[in-house]
Design a protein around this motif. Structure first.
Motif: not given
Length: 415
Positions: A152-174
């Motif tokens: 629903d948030a349009g995020v995928s399984v992260p390949k490194h920690w920067a992606e995981l943090i960015d995905a978390g921020k995107k989820l938080k915004e939603k």
């Protein structure tokens, strides 16, 4: 003292067997949940089929600390159990006291050393002696994620920690809680252990968490680990204080949170709800430069006894634990994978298969590591320093430089 022994007796369940029993063995352990008991019954039934009675002494709580307390009292009284469940350095420390039986002849005859990853040997051997039989292997550095929230948030399984943090921020915004967890030091430690390896590579983990290299501990790279841990803290909701790990898992299952960092014992919570890997939830390793496999193993050691029938029962139990069929049956229930690397996982779930394949790769790449939080890296007096500093940093407002200094000072004081 009388209350203690009363509690120990109350925790002891005698399992009846037929009249043909050739002997019996009391096994002291800390597995008391239903799934743990069901898994343990795989060992018990095979042992009884060999004609030996299993006397169950279960002392739960405090991740095995209560069982260790019971063991100390038993040894002081000169009345050790026949066998005991060990975590981390416990077996090696008791072996140094000269109270653990050497299983080396059995290990040599059964090819146990060849059936185990070499990284496990420090926890099952002491000098030339083989002191404990490992039944399973849990992986600590898993991420469990709600697939629908990711989609629903349009995020995928992260390949490194920067992606995981960015995905978390995107989820938080939603309006989604990105990471579910509690404030217990060991829950924080799971994330810290992963970061020690993922941010700077497995060699850094080796130097910091095992070698305790002073330059590594005081390095800018260590500060970077704490910087990333601070970013993770920003993705945790304010109600995390006092939250049990299983409650956090339930938040991911119910769609109240997107992710949890937890060992594969959390998998059972998903499977118990009828959820399927990659259909309802994701399971993936914390994303590092090199995929690490941070392991936790449960082993059983046998104590030195004079009774010949008990000695025979100890041999039977050790051989049962190392039997490939028993390891398979036990771990299908427990949620872990076999300690033996030669046991097929074709009948296991997709998360277990992924963990098994990544373990194989990690052994080859040198990124299979003992999980410090559960006692498989630095000795306890040093591991507790890492735990204390990481926990204080996570729940407080300490900056990374101060955290590094506290870590260095704490390790120096513990040397």
């Amino acid at each position: 003292m009388s209350k203690f022994f009363s509690a120990l007796v109350a925790a002891t369940m005698l399992v009846p067997v037929g009249a043909r029993a050739e002997g019996s063995i009391e096994v002291l352990h800390h597995w008391v949940s239903q799934s743990e008991v069901d898994a343990l019954n795989v060992i018990r039934k095979d042992l009884e089929a060999k004609g030996f009675e299993w006397k169950d002494s279960a002392v739960g709580g405090a991740s095995g600390a209560n069982a260790q307390q019971a063991l100390r009292a038993r040894l002081t009284a000169g009345n050790p159990p026949g066998a005991m469940q060990f975590l981390g350095w416990e077996g090696a420390q008791w072996a140094e006291q000269g109270v653990v039986r050497d299983l080396n002849d059995l290990a040599a005859a059964g090819g146990w050393r060849e059936a185990l990853a070499p990284q496990l040997l420090p926890f099952v051997t002491s000098g030339d002696a083989f002191i404990a039989a490992p039944i399973n292997m849990h992986r600590q550095n898993w991420v469990w994620a709600n697939k629908k929230l990711f989609d629903d948030a349009g995020v995928s399984v992260p390949k490194h920690w920067a992606e995981l943090i960015d995905a978390g921020k995107k989820l938080k915004e939603k309006g989604v809680v990105p990471i579910a967890m509690g404030d217990e030091p060991w829950q924080i430690g799971i994330i810290f252990d992963a970061l020690l390896s993922d941010v700077n590579g497995p060699e850094f983990y080796q130097k910091a968490a095992i070698d305790l290299d002073p330059q590594t501990l005081a390095s800018p790279e260590m500060a970077k680990v704490f910087d990333t841990l601070r970013e993770v803290r920003g993705l945790v909701d304010d109600n995390f204080v006092g939250r049990d790990w299983a409650v956090a898992t339930g938040m991911v299952i119910n769609g109240e949170a997107a992710m949890q960092f937890m060992g594969d014992w959390a998998k059972g919570e998903f499977l118990a709800k009828g959820l399927k890997p990659n259909k309802d939830f994701y399971c993936f390793a914390t994303p590092g430069q090199v995929t690490a496999f941070q392991y936790v193993i449960d082993t059983f050691g046998m104590f030195t006894v004079k009774d010949e029938n008990l000695q025979k029962a100890q041999v039977a139990l050790a051989e049962t634990i190392m039997d490939p069929k028993v390891q398979k049956g036990f771990n299908l229930i427990k949620g872990s994978i076999p300690a033996r690397i030669d046991v097929s996982v074709d009948e296991f779930d997709d998360c277990a298969k992924l963990g098994y394949s990544e373990r194989t790769a990690a052994i080859e790449k040198g990124s299979m590591q003992g999980a410090m939080t559960h006692g498989f890296a630095a000795k306890p007096e040093f591991a507790s320093v890492f735990s204390d500093v990481a926990a204080q940093f996570f729940v407080g407002n300490m900056n990374s430089e101060d955290a590094v200094k506290m870590l260095v000072d704490g390790i120096d004081n513990a040397r």
